[in-house]
Design an enzyme around this catalytic site. Structure first.
Site, short mmCIF file in Angstrom:
data_model
loop_
_atom_site.label_atom_id
_atom_site.label_comp_id
_atom_site.label_asym_id
_atom_site.label_seq_id
_atom_site.Cartn_x
_atom_site.Cartn_y
_atom_site.Cartn_z
N HIS A 187 19.44 37.43 101.70
CA HIS A 187 19.96 36.67 100.56
C HIS A 187 18.81 35.92 99.87
CE1 HIS A 187 24.29 37.06 101.79
NE2 HIS A 187 23.64 37.53 102.83
N ASP A 246 26.18 32.21 96.03
CA ASP A 246 26.16 33.38 96.88
C ASP A 246 27.60 33.60 97.35
OD1 ASP A 246 25.58 35.16 99.01
OD2 ASP A 246 23.64 34.19 99.33
#
Ligand code: UDP
Length: 520
Positions: free
Chosen positions: A26, A143
């Protein structure tokens, strides 16, 4: 102070904030997104915790120094709250075994407090025109696993857009799978069942699934992940690190499902990746963290091999193999007689079979720790990639035209593998799951297939075709380029509204201090 330019845009820079989950899969794509948005004239604040910020700082410094003057990236370090069940100092998923990453995910909401304090300060400094303060953030980019950001956005009247670090195809399958749990009443592990509500045929067996997903009632992350997925579809829009020509089935489906803007702007990778000479030297070994082999040593080794003759083996930042799995893979690689680079985690339980490195020293390079993956994949000697199918690794392989051997481990990786094997024809699967053990004969057979046989050449040709499409997508006139411009416009419009309302207040001579700006 605020000037209006031709075409209606104001000259100050719009400000966006990105808030990634703290795992390498990520942090890395969020940093690439940050660089991309900053290159489009946006100020980008990247929020993370002290340890991650320290790791990322050199890469940000490099990006800022090597770009056009004026690129504005701000790394923001927020204190990591103590997390029950994790040793102090753990800030990233690559420092813990996969089964513990759920604790890290669930605790991410603890950053909400420090984040909102920071956001408030940003709003106030901009409103009070404190010298050198940037314009106020006009969009938050969260996210899938930082969905607490939606609430913070709502408090401050800011839209929250979700940046999906996985592909849209896998996301579509994951959404339907978690919602309907179609495997709930399936008896046998090898019985096929259909995943419903998808515009494409998708069949699975329980044995295809990561262990914790096999029984929904026993999956400790079932409700958390389902909720995070649902929330990620309820924001103001979604950005995908994918490209339409690769992932149209998924992108179209997510658009229909969410009725929100979906901007596929990928592959978001260093620009030079599509040049004939491959990846820009200075960024080669600096994705996520510094590599455990020098660029010179790695290049020297690769330069000494023939074109398309090396298989690169790497299972991403989180997965690692146990003793039995390592042994089977080592035996298969050795028996294939092919050249390989193998990135292995430095863990006490990981051991190569006795004499393996000595016997394969003429054609094998073992990297203990972090490999410079992009450097390796971009080298002409690399002919195949044995991967766990994390989406970043998948996109990197596709963008560099390298066919794959897959061993999906967890999360949406089995769905990525199916896309590669069944829809794109650029991969073969040899094993599945963290508890699966690859058969050494299958490893040998498939390595030879990809590096030596005609079938492997056909897969490489198809992968090279996809590389061309990826390159076209990000170039001017391409689908990802157009979507990036559309997103930039989305942000710009909100920023311009703020500038105009600010100016009108100034003209009235009564600025409304301390009032958060409302951007719809
Ligand atoms: N990576 C790397 N060296 C390594 C392992 C991983 O550079 O030794 C990078 C890889 O290039 C990719 C990311 O780390 O960008 C891993 O992300 P992915 O989504 O493939 O897998 P995850 O780590 O999330 O399981």
């Amino acid at each position: 102070m605020w000037n209006k330019m031709n075409g209606g845009e104001t000259s100050s820079k719009p400000h966006v904030v990105v808030i990634p989950y703290v795992g390498q899969g990520h942090l890395i794509p969020f940093l690439e997104l940050t660089k991309l948005l900053a290159s489009q004239g946006l100020i980008v604040s990247y929020i993370s915790t002290p340890g991650n910020v320290a790791r990322l700082q050199p890469q940000v410094d490099h990006a800022v120094n090597s770009s056009n003057p004026g690129v504005d990236i701000r790394l923001v370090s927020l204190p990591m709250p103590p997390i029950e069940g994790l040793p102090p100092g753990i800030e990233s998923a690559d420092n813990i075994p996969v089964h513990m990453s759920g604790i890290l995910m669930k605790s991410s909401y603890k950053l909400a407090g420090p984040f909102e304090q920071w956001l408030e300060l940003q709003m106030k400094s901009a409103e009070d025109q404190i010298q050198n303060s940037p314009s106020p953030p006009v969009c938050l980019i969260s996210d899938m696993f930082t969905s607490w950001v939606h609430k913070s956005g709502a408090k401050f009247g800011l839209p929250t857009v979700v940046f999906q670090t996985s592909g849209a195809f896998a996301m579509s399958v994951m959404h339907s799978f978690m919602k309907h749990t179609p495997h709930k009443n399936v008896e046998g592990d090898d019985e096929y069942f259909q995943v419903p509500d998808l515009p494409f045929d998708f069949q699975l067996r329980k044995s295809d699934l990561p262990f914790i997903m096999r029984d929904p009632d026993m999956n400790p992350m079932q409700s958390f992940v389902t909720e995070e997925i649902d929330r990620s579809m309820e924001g103001s829009g979604l950005i995908f690190n994918t490209f339409y020509e690769l992932d149209s089935l998924g992108v179209d489906h997510i658009k229909r499902l969410t009725k929100r803007p979906v901007w596929s702007i990928g592959p978001i990778l260093p620009k030079k990746i599509f040049d004939a000479e491959g990846v820009e030297r200075a960024t080669r070994d600096s994705r996520g963290k510094a590599a455990d082999i020098s660029e010179a040593d790695c290049l020297q080794w690769l330069d000494s091999r023939n074109s398309n003759s090396v298989i690169f083996v790497c299972f991403g930042s989180q997965s690692s193999l146990n003793k039995q799995q390592t042994e089977a893979l080592a035996r298969g690689l050795e028996a294939s007689q092919q050249a390989f680079i193998w990135a292995l985690k430095r863990l006490p339980e990981i051991e190569l079979p006795e004499g393996f490195q000595e016997r394969t020293k003429d054609r094998g390079l073992v990297i203990w720790g972090w490999a410079p993956q992009l450097l390796i994949l971009s080298h002409p000697s690399t002919g195949a990639f044995l991967s766990h199918c994390g989406w970043n690794s998948t996109l990197e392989s596709i963008s560099l035209g390298v066919p794959m051997i897959t061993w999906p481990m967890f999360a949406e990786q089995p769905f990525n593998s199916k896309l590669l094997v069944e829809h794109l024809g650029i991969a073969v699967q040899i094993c599945s799951n963290m508890d699966g053990v690859g058969d050494e004969h299958v490893v040998k057979r498939e390595v030879i297939k990809l590096l030596v046989e005609e079938e492997g050449k056909m897969m490489r040709m198809r992968a090279q075709e996809l590389r061309k499409k990826a390159k076209m997508a990000v170039e001017k006139g391409g689908t990802s380029h157009a979507n990036l411009q559309a997103f930039r416009e989305y942000v710009r419009e909100r920023h311009d509204n703020w500038v105009l309302s600010r100016r009108s207040n100034e003209e009235k001579g009564k600025p409304e201090k301390n009032k958060p700006c409302t951007i719809l």
